[in-house]
Design a protein around this motif. Structure first.
Motif, PDB file in Angstrom:
ATOM      1  N   THR A 168     -29.632 -32.345  36.188  1.00 14.22           N
ATOM      2  CA  THR A 168     -29.517 -31.094  37.001  1.00 14.22           C
ATOM      3  C   THR A 168     -30.838 -31.385  37.914  1.00 14.22           C
ATOM      4  N   ALA A 169     -31.734 -31.043  36.965  1.00  7.52           N
ATOM      5  CA  ALA A 169     -33.427 -31.623  37.763  1.00  7.52           C
ATOM      6  C   ALA A 169     -33.336 -32.196  38.477  1.00  7.52           C
ATOM      7  N   LEU A 170     -32.956 -33.651  37.628  1.00  9.90           N
ATOM      8  CA  LEU A 170     -33.167 -34.971  38.988  1.00  9.90           C
ATOM      9  C   LEU A 170     -31.997 -35.133  40.053  1.00  9.90           C
ATOM     10  N   GLY A 171     -31.618 -34.050  39.882  1.00  6.51           N
ATOM     11  CA  GLY A 171     -30.604 -33.946  41.515  1.00  6.51           C
ATOM     12  C   GLY A 171     -28.750 -34.611  41.175  1.00  6.51           C
ATOM     13  N   GLY A 172     -28.628 -34.668  39.643  1.00  4.57           N
ATOM     14  CA  GLY A 172     -27.495 -35.027  39.701  1.00  4.57           C
ATOM     15  C   GLY A 172     -25.859 -34.000  38.890  1.00  4.57           C
ATOM     16  N   ASP A 173     -25.369 -34.269  38.494  1.00  5.52           N
ATOM     17  CA  ASP A 173     -23.953 -33.482  37.766  1.00  5.52           C
ATOM     18  C   ASP A 173     -23.496 -34.097  37.197  1.00  5.52           C
ATOM     19  N   VAL A 174     -22.877 -33.066  35.960  1.00  8.37           N
ATOM     20  CA  VAL A 174     -22.118 -33.583  34.838  1.00  8.37           C
ATOM     21  C   VAL A 174     -20.774 -32.709  35.162  1.00  8.37           C
ATOM     22  N   GLU A 175     -19.615 -33.133  34.626  1.00 13.16           N
ATOM     23  CA  GLU A 175     -18.484 -32.602  34.469  1.00 13.16           C
ATOM     24  C   GLU A 175     -17.456 -33.365  33.262  1.00 13.16           C
ATOM     25  N   TYR A 176     -17.133 -32.210  32.768  1.00 15.26           N
ATOM     26  CA  TYR A 176     -16.460 -31.823  30.899  1.00 15.26           C
ATOM     27  C   TYR A 176     -14.679 -32.141  31.214  1.00 15.26           C
ATOM     28  N   ALA A 177     -14.958 -32.468  29.312  1.00 13.43           N
ATOM     29  CA  ALA A 177     -13.756 -33.281  29.561  1.00 13.43           C
ATOM     30  C   ALA A 177     -12.415 -31.934  29.577  1.00 13.43           C
ATOM     31  N   PHE A 178     -12.538 -31.012  30.094  1.00 10.85           N
ATOM     32  CA  PHE A 178     -11.062 -30.534  30.312  1.00 10.85           C
ATOM     33  C   PHE A 178     -10.815 -30.282  31.438  1.00 10.85           C
ATOM     34  N   GLU A 179     -11.765 -30.930  32.351  1.00  8.59           N
ATOM     35  CA  GLU A 179     -11.473 -31.054  34.298  1.00  8.59           C
ATOM     36  C   GLU A 179     -10.795 -32.350  34.304  1.00  8.59           C
ATOM     37  N   PHE A 180     -10.715 -32.776  32.896  1.00  9.12           N
ATOM     38  CA  PHE A 180      -9.714 -34.176  33.484  1.00  9.12           C
ATOM     39  C   PHE A 180      -8.663 -35.129  32.616  1.00  9.12           C
ATOM     40  N   ASP A 181      -7.779 -35.302  32.672  1.00 10.16           N
ATOM     41  CA  ASP A 181      -6.497 -35.999  31.886  1.00 10.16           C
ATOM     42  C   ASP A 181      -7.322 -37.213  31.884  1.00 10.16           C
ATOM     43  N   ASP A 182      -7.783 -37.981  32.415  1.00  5.66           N
ATOM     44  CA  ASP A 182      -8.612 -39.499  32.460  1.00  5.66           C
ATOM     45  C   ASP A 182      -9.519 -39.306  33.309  1.00  5.66           C
ATOM     46  N   VAL A 183     -10.800 -39.596  33.288  1.00  9.74           N
ATOM     47  CA  VAL A 183     -12.546 -38.911  33.743  1.00  9.74           C
ATOM     48  C   VAL A 183     -12.393 -40.202  35.259  1.00  9.74           C
ATOM     49  N   LEU A 184     -11.805 -41.627  34.044  1.00 11.31           N
ATOM     50  CA  LEU A 184     -11.855 -42.849  34.961  1.00 11.31           C
ATOM     51  C   LEU A 184     -11.520 -42.927  36.459  1.00 11.31           C
ATOM     52  N   ARG A 185      -9.845 -42.622  36.156  1.00 10.37           N
ATOM     53  CA  ARG A 185      -9.589 -42.428  37.114  1.00 10.37           C
ATOM     54  C   ARG A 185      -9.149 -40.806  37.681  1.00 10.37           C
ATOM     55  N   ARG A 186      -9.514 -39.914  37.472  1.00 11.55           N
ATOM     56  CA  ARG A 186      -9.956 -38.939  38.067  1.00 11.55           C
ATOM     57  C   ARG A 186      -8.667 -37.880  38.318  1.00 11.55           C
ATOM     58  N   THR A 187      -8.178 -38.267  36.963  1.00 13.81           N
ATOM     59  CA  THR A 187      -6.623 -37.246  37.073  1.00 13.81           C
ATOM     60  C   THR A 187      -6.852 -35.924  36.350  1.00 13.81           C
ATOM     61  N   ARG A 188      -6.497 -35.262  37.419  1.00 13.77           N
ATOM     62  CA  ARG A 188      -6.822 -33.910  36.745  1.00 13.77           C
ATOM     63  C   ARG A 188      -6.039 -33.133  36.220  1.00 13.77           C
ATOM     64  N   PRO A 189      -6.050 -32.226  35.536  1.00 19.86           N
ATOM     65  CA  PRO A 189      -4.747 -31.602  34.989  1.00 19.86           C
ATOM     66  C   PRO A 189      -4.683 -29.796  35.765  1.00 19.86           C
ATOM     67  N   ALA A 190      -3.253 -29.505  35.728  1.00 17.99           N
ATOM     68  CA  ALA A 190      -2.970 -28.720  36.050  1.00 17.99           C
ATOM     69  C   ALA A 190      -3.783 -27.300  35.826  1.00 17.99           C
ATOM     70  N   ASN A 191      -3.793 -26.554  34.574  1.00 18.36           N
ATOM     71  CA  ASN A 191      -4.552 -26.104  33.739  1.00 18.36           C
ATOM     72  C   ASN A 191      -6.333 -27.022  33.608  1.00 18.36           C
ATOM     73  N   ARG A 192      -7.138 -26.071  34.338  1.00 22.78           N
ATOM     74  CA  ARG A 192      -8.471 -26.946  33.923  1.00 22.78           C
ATOM     75  C   ARG A 192      -9.307 -25.604  32.751  1.00 22.78           C
ATOM     76  N   GLU A 193      -8.829 -24.649  32.558  1.00 21.63           N
ATOM     77  CA  GLU A 193      -9.668 -23.344  31.752  1.00 21.63           C
ATOM     78  C   GLU A 193     -10.311 -24.988  30.492  1.00 21.63           C
ATOM     79  N   PRO A 194     -11.238 -23.969  30.280  1.00 22.37           N
ATOM     80  CA  PRO A 194     -12.522 -24.263  29.353  1.00 22.37           C
ATOM     81  C   PRO A 194     -11.605 -23.773  28.089  1.00 22.37           C
ATOM     82  N   PRO A 195     -11.644 -24.927  26.771  1.00 20.31           N
ATOM     83  CA  PRO A 195     -10.804 -24.820  25.347  1.00 20.31           C
ATOM     84  C   PRO A 195     -12.197 -23.406  24.883  1.00 20.31           C
ATOM     85  N   GLY A 196     -11.598 -23.095  24.252  1.00 19.95           N
ATOM     86  CA  GLY A 196     -11.799 -22.193  23.464  1.00 19.95           C
ATOM     87  C   GLY A 196     -11.210 -20.595  23.569  1.00 19.95           C
ATOM     88  N   PRO A 197     -11.735 -19.315  22.857  1.00 15.76           N
ATOM     89  CA  PRO A 197     -10.879 -17.864  23.599  1.00 15.76           C
ATOM     90  C   PRO A 197     -12.444 -17.696  24.403  1.00 15.76           C
TER      91      PRO A 197
END
Length: 199
Positions: free
Chosen positions: A46-75
């Motif tokens: 982020t200091a370089l001006g970039g951004d990150v994405e997390y596993a829970f946000e995708f079904d497949d990160v290369l195909r950029r497919t996203r699940p219906a429920n994007r709630e972070p894991p854990g209680p």
């Protein structure tokens, strides 16, 4: 005799408890270290001006497919108490069109990284050689960079790498030979790339 057996059971139970506490402490220490390393890596991105994405946000990160429920894991209550970084896994880093340099690409703390975007930057082959530790890397975007492809063999240990984008980059014949050594790569784009031009 019964009293002696009771003592033995107590001694055994105490020994088992010590073993369990030791294993639990080691696991907790490793988890905290991993979370801290990832947090520092995210701060660098982020200091370089970039951004990150997390596993829970995708079904497949290369195909950029996203699940219906994007709630972070854990209680949610536990995430609030100890922090989300203990539950999140960074799988994508986007540094496109940033001031990222070759030496910035020592991606320690991101062992689960699957997709890395470096397009439209000054990254060169020296930077690519810094990526050798990204064993789970699946996709690499290096369009409009200074990458000639001559250090791509550094990615030979990335067993899951199957997609590389090198559009508008000065790929040489040596670079093409290096690409040929990456057996798992099935998708390669070289649009507007002067193949084999060594100049």
């Amino acid at each position: 005799m019964t009293q002696r057996n009771g003592r033995r059971r107590w001694q055994f139970s105490l020994r088992a408890m010590f073993v369990l506490v030791t294993v639990l402490g080691a696991w907790l220490g490793w988890t905290v270290h991993r979370a801290n390393q990832q947090r520092l890596a995210v701060e660098r991105v982020t200091a370089l001006g970039g951004d990150v994405e997390y596993a829970f946000e995708f079904d497949d990160v290369l195909r950029r497919t996203r699940p219906a429920n994007r709630e972070p894991p854990g209680p949610s209550w536990l995430r609030d108490v100890i922090g989300e970084e203990f539950f999140l896994r960074v799988v994508a880093v986007n540094l496109d069109s940033t001031a990222v340099r070759d030496e910035d690409l020592r991606m320690q703390g991101l062992p689960d990284l699957e997709r890395l975007g470096l397009g439209h930057t000054a990254v060169s082959d020296r930077g690519i050689s810094e990526l050798r530790g990204l064993r789970r890397l699946r996709g690499l975007i290096c369009d409009d960079t200074q990458v000639k492809g001559e250090t791509l063999d550094a990615l030979a240990a990335c067993d899951e790498l199957d997609w590389i984008k090198l559009d508008e980059s000065p790929v040489t014949s040596v670079g093409i030979a290096q690409l040929g050594r990456l057996r798992g790569v099935e998708h390669l784009t070289l649009l507007d790339t002067p193949i084999g031009d060594e100049s």
